[in-house]
Each structure stands twice: as C-alpha cells, then as structure tokens.
Scaffold this active site. Structure first.
Site, PDB file in Angstrom:
ATOM      1  N   LYS A   1       0.840  -1.212   0.000  1.00  0.00           N
ATOM      2  CA  LYS A   1       0.000   0.000   0.000  1.00  0.00           C
ATOM      3  C   LYS A   1       0.872   1.259   0.000  1.00  0.00           C
ATOM      4  O   LYS A   1       1.956   1.277   0.606  1.00  0.00           O
ATOM      5  CB  LYS A   1      -0.882  -0.024   1.259  1.00  0.00           C
ATOM      6  CG  LYS A   1      -1.923   1.079   1.332  1.00  0.00           C
ATOM      7  CD  LYS A   1      -2.778   0.927   2.604  1.00  0.00           C
ATOM      8  CE  LYS A   1      -3.875   1.983   2.671  1.00  0.00           C
ATOM      9  NZ  LYS A   1      -4.698   1.869   3.898  1.00  0.00           N
TER      10      LYS A   1
ATOM     11  N   SER B   1      -9.788   1.980   3.164  1.00  0.00           N
ATOM     12  CA  SER B   1      -8.946   2.704   2.244  1.00  0.00           C
ATOM     13  C   SER B   1      -7.971   1.827   1.461  1.00  0.00           C
ATOM     14  O   SER B   1      -7.432   2.278   0.440  1.00  0.00           O
ATOM     15  CB  SER B   1      -8.152   3.764   3.014  1.00  0.00           C
ATOM     16  OG  SER B   1      -7.242   3.152   3.906  1.00  0.00           O
TER      17      SER B   1
ATOM     18  N   SER C   1      -9.788  -0.284   7.450  1.00  0.00           N
ATOM     19  CA  SER C   1      -9.273  -0.243   6.075  1.00  0.00           C
ATOM     20  C   SER C   1      -8.605  -1.507   5.556  1.00  0.00           C
ATOM     21  O   SER C   1      -8.307  -1.603   4.369  1.00  0.00           O
ATOM     22  CB  SER C   1      -8.291   0.906   5.928  1.00  0.00           C
ATOM     23  OG  SER C   1      -9.011   2.095   5.762  1.00  0.00           O
TER      24      SER C   1
HETATM   25  N1  GLN Z   1     -13.019   4.293   6.596  1.00  0.00           N
HETATM   26  C1  GLN Z   1     -12.334   4.797   7.744  1.00  0.00           C
HETATM   27  C2  GLN Z   1     -11.962   6.241   7.525  1.00  0.00           C
HETATM   28  O1  GLN Z   1     -12.326   6.754   6.541  1.00  0.00           O
HETATM   29  C3  GLN Z   1     -11.154   3.938   8.063  1.00  0.00           C
HETATM   30  C4  GLN Z   1      -9.945   4.278   7.334  1.00  0.00           C
HETATM   31  C5  GLN Z   1      -8.758   3.428   7.712  1.00  0.00           C
HETATM   32  O2  GLN Z   1      -8.874   2.425   8.397  1.00  0.00           O
HETATM   33  N2  GLN Z   1      -7.594   3.897   7.283  1.00  0.00           N
HETATM   34  O3  GLN Z   1     -11.334   6.851   8.320  1.00  0.00           O
END
Ligand code: GLN
Length: 490
Positions: free
Chosen positions: A78, A153, A177
C-alpha cells in the site's frame, strides 16, 4: 502448481528446491499486472527492479544461503508504507513526488524474508475513506464487479489480491481499512493487535489507531505474513516486547468447546439480507463445529463511529500539519516566493495539495482540538474510548473470540456514497471499535450475495490473542460456501 493461485508455502517450497525460479514467478505476476490492471487501477507504480530483486534471491539460493520464510513470494505494498527508491504518495497530490530514502520496518522485514516487491498499491488519500474513491491516482474498481468499489482505504491492495495480480499484499487499518475491503473483495484481511506491527516508515494518519497487516488469500498466508512483519522495533516505541508466536504452525480448525461471543447490541437488524444470511450461516457453522455461542454486551459500540471520527480526525489534523511545502512534498507555484507571506504560502500549498476529504478531516480535527472545545470533544471521546475498551475486556472474560458482520452490505456502487460523507462514515460501524480498543480483528470470506458479490464475517479477539482468532477463521475458511470462488476479472 497453478502459479496464479499458489499459496506462500507452495511458492517458497518451489523456489527453495529450484523447481521454479523467483524470477519466473515475478515475471508471471508482472505480466498479470500489465495485462489486467488497466481494468482495476490497483497499482500506482511498478517496481522496475522486481526481476533483478528476484534474481538476487535465486542467486542466494544457488549459494545455499538461507533466504527467509517467504522466499520468492511477490507482494504489493500500500502507498502508505515507505519503500526505498519507490514512490510513497499516500494517494495524495501532497506526496505525489515523494520517494523515501528508507524502507518502513514492515517492508524491510518482508524483504529480509525473501519477498519480492512488485509495486505500490492505490488507496484513499491518506487512508481516509471506505471506497478508494478519494485517491489522487483515481478510483480503484472491484474485480468482482467493475462498477463497484473495492472498499477502502486499502482498495488497491484488496483489488490486486482478489485478482491475484500478486500473491500477497499489505494494507493498513485505522478504522477498518484492511477488513472492510477484504470483505468487499473476498480475501482474508487481518489487523493485528495494536503494537504488534511497527509503524516506523508508515505515513501517519491516526497514530493511536494505525496498524498494518496482511491482505491475502488464505488464513495461513495471513499467519505467515504476520510472523514476518510483527515484533518489537526500537524505531517505534509503541511496539510490544511480546514474542511473536509461530501462528501458522499452530493453526487448528478444531474449535470444539471454544466460546464465540455475539455482541447483543449488534443484533438489532439493519443488515442487508445477504449480509444477514452470511452472518447467520457462519454462526450455524461454528455451532455445528462444536463451538458454544455466548451473548455479550458491549453497549458503548453505539458510540464507536462518533468516537472514532473525533479521535482519528484530531490525530490526523496534528499528523498532517507536517505537510507545509517547505521540507518535502507538494509546494504551490509562486511567481515571486520572497514576496509571499507565510499564510499565503501554507494556504495555497495545503489548499492545492490536499483533497476534499482530507481537508474535511483536518478542519474537523483542528476544531476538536482547539481551546474551548478540547474537553468537550477530544477529551470526552478519549474517556468513552476507555469505557468501550473496558467493556471489551469484560466481554473477553466470557468468550474467546467475537463474531460479527464486517459491514452492513456488500460492495456498493462507484459514486454511490462519495458525496454523502456521513453515510460513508457509517460504513465503519462494525470495524472502528476494534481499533479504538487496540484489539486484533480480521475478515474471512464466507458468503456471496444474490448478485455474486463476496461478503466476509469479522472475528475479533482479546489483545495478543491472534491465535484464537486465526483458528476460528481457519474453521470458517474450511467450511466456507465460497471457497474457491473467484472474481470475473481473473
Ligand atoms: N473508513 C475509515 C476512515 O475513513 C477507516 C480508514 C482506515 O482504516 N484507514 O477513516
């Protein structure tokens, strides 16, 4: 061996015994990336040295050297993780030209274990999002249905893994995420206990929540990856001194007598029919395998989403203050720099460098931390977070592992939620409390919707109890009605 779908064990065994070279494997996956990724947009950059890196592993094998536990396994990483000599953009224009001079500890440990890094993977900007639609590199598509999101994400990691453009990927999880995109794409995603994995060299979003972990095809591959990336690191003072178990060797799908907790407050309905069915079937399966089902109460989970968005945004506003256009990262174009004031310099640079969602979080977080509001928002969120954690600790006195849904529905359509941030945030309803309490959590594929989309179920365990979680996951994996089902793109 079918190389595309080979397990880590099969790959390393074949490479070490010279049945196939690491270079041939890397070349196979490079071709897959080249031919298939135009449909998905999961890769942001390709490692031009991948074949050379693989050759180096082959050379070491020829010399009889010990090349590590994951020798020759091709991975995608990532964009949040620093990789020496390769772009690390965090999916943002702000870091679009950033090439770190060092590896994140996770990346260094993977390389040490013989992994071949194939390239970097797309994600929501600064890991803020649940759909991989906020990336500077464009949206990522779900290989099961190209009109749908892969989740976020870590959407690039999920899409690349589900389409087997690599054998393994790494994601990060601050509020879901790893687990939510894993569920949306039918792969296994694990967020280890907070403190298991070093955050050194991982771009900071919310430091008290961030954790990296594997997004792979099987529970065993997840365990093998964790054995490599977990463990104390002197470069991250929040890493635990606890030794890293050999989870992969101890995986046992015999869960007879184990106590599986169900959170009472999660059982109020509101799931889409396919997700409910998947959850119910996973519960039935565990019962049939001899597990005992126990109802537990974690009433504070009701507040998980608001606490998360206060804590995460506050920490993000502080962490992202470093992107000022002075030392590194994007700088707005100024005709006559010496005539520009500080406010204009920062304002234009940050205004142009960050996308809409990131700005929303910075504003929210800055507000929560500002004098007069700090006690009412940030401090209060911290207090409720503690209460939530205490409730989980009590719950784990009554059960070994908690089973829950990952999300309320399978992957939604591209564009469906992107202009509705609150509904998008509600996507994290079942995942954020795990991060807030620092617990390990994972998603295992267990169902397919009527329209053929994968659905995962979530397992959560007590701190440092990954083994219990992996064992239940292995039992579910064995019995999974979707075992062997693959997305259309491959
Ligand atoms: N969807 C969550 C956010 O928008 C989690 C994001 C993540 O785990 N990096 O913050």
């Amino acid at each position: 061996m079918d190389l595309t779908f080979a397990s880590f064990g099969e790959i390393t065994e074949a490479v070490k015994s010279k049945k196939i070279s690491a270079k041939e494997i890397a070349s196979h996956f490079q071709t897959r990336i080249q031919t298939l990724d135009s449909k998905l947009n999961s890769f942001t950059s390709i490692n031009k040295n991948a074949l050379k890196d693989a050759e180096a592993i082959d050379a070491r094998i020829s010399k009889g050297e010990n090349v590590g536990a994951l020798a020759g396994v091709p991975f995608g990483i990532k964009e949040m993780l620093c990789t020496k000599g390769m772009t690390t953009t965090a999916g943002s224009k702000m870091l679009s030209n950033f090439v770190p001079p060092y590896d994140a500890t996770v990346v260094a440990r993977l390389k040490q274990a013989g992994v071949v890094i194939m390239g970097k993977l797309n994600q929501d900007e600064f890991a803020m999002g649940s759909s991989n639609e906020t990336s500077f590199h464009g949206v990522v598509k779900n290989p099961w249905d190209l009109e749908r999101v892969p989740g976020g994400s870590s959407g690039g990691s999920a899409a690349a893994q589900a389409a087997r453009l690599v054998a393994g990927t790494i994601g990060t999880d601050t509020g879901g995420s790893i687990r939510q995109p894993a569920s949306f794409t039918g792969i296994v995603g694990v967020k280890p206990t907070y403190g298991r994995v070093s955050r050194y060299g991982i771009i900071a979003f919310a430091s008290s929540l961030d954790q990296a972990g594997p997004m792979v095809s099987t529970v065993k591959d997840a365990a093998l990856t964790m054995e490599v990336i977990c463990g104390h690191d002197s470069m991250d003072s929040t890493t635990s001194q606890k030794s890293v178990p050999t989870w992969s060797k101890n995986i046992s799908a015999n869960i007879k007598g184990m106590k599986i907790g169900i959170i009472k407050e999660y059982m109020k309905g509101g799931l889409d029919a396919d997700t409910q069915k998947t959850f119910d079937e996973s519960l039935e399966t565990l019962k049939k395998l001899g597990a005992e089902i126990v109802e537990v109460s974690v009433s504070m989970t009701e507040f998980a989403v608001p606490i998360y968005y206060l804590v995460a945004a506050s920490e993000a506003s502080s962490n992202l203050a470093r992107y000022d256009g002075v030392r590194y990262g994007y700088r707005a174009d100024f005709k006559n720099l010496s005539a520009v004031g500080v406010e204009e310099f920062y304002g234009k640079t940050r205004g142009e460098g960050f996308g809409k969602e990131v700005k929303r979080r910075i504003m929210l977080g800055t507000y929560c931390l500002s004098s007069g509001y700090y006690d009412a928002y940030y401090n209060k969120a911290g207090q409720v977070r503690r209460l939530l954690t205490n409730q989980y600790l009590d719950a784990f006195k009554q059960c070994d592992v908690i089973l829950s849904p990952v999300t309320t529905s399978p992957a939604f359509k591209l564009g469906e939620l992107i202009n509705d941030p609150l509904t998008m945030y509600l996507n994290d309803i079942f995942t954020t409390s795990t991060n807030l309490a620092g617990l390990p959590g994972m998603s295992v594929p267990f169902g397919l919707s009527q329209s053929g989309l994968p659905i995962g179920v979530q397992l959560t365990a007590g701190h440092f109890e990954e083994q219990k979680m992996l064992n239940v996951a292995a039992a579910l994996e064995d019995a999974s009605p979707v075992k062997g089902k693959r997305p259309h793109v491959i």
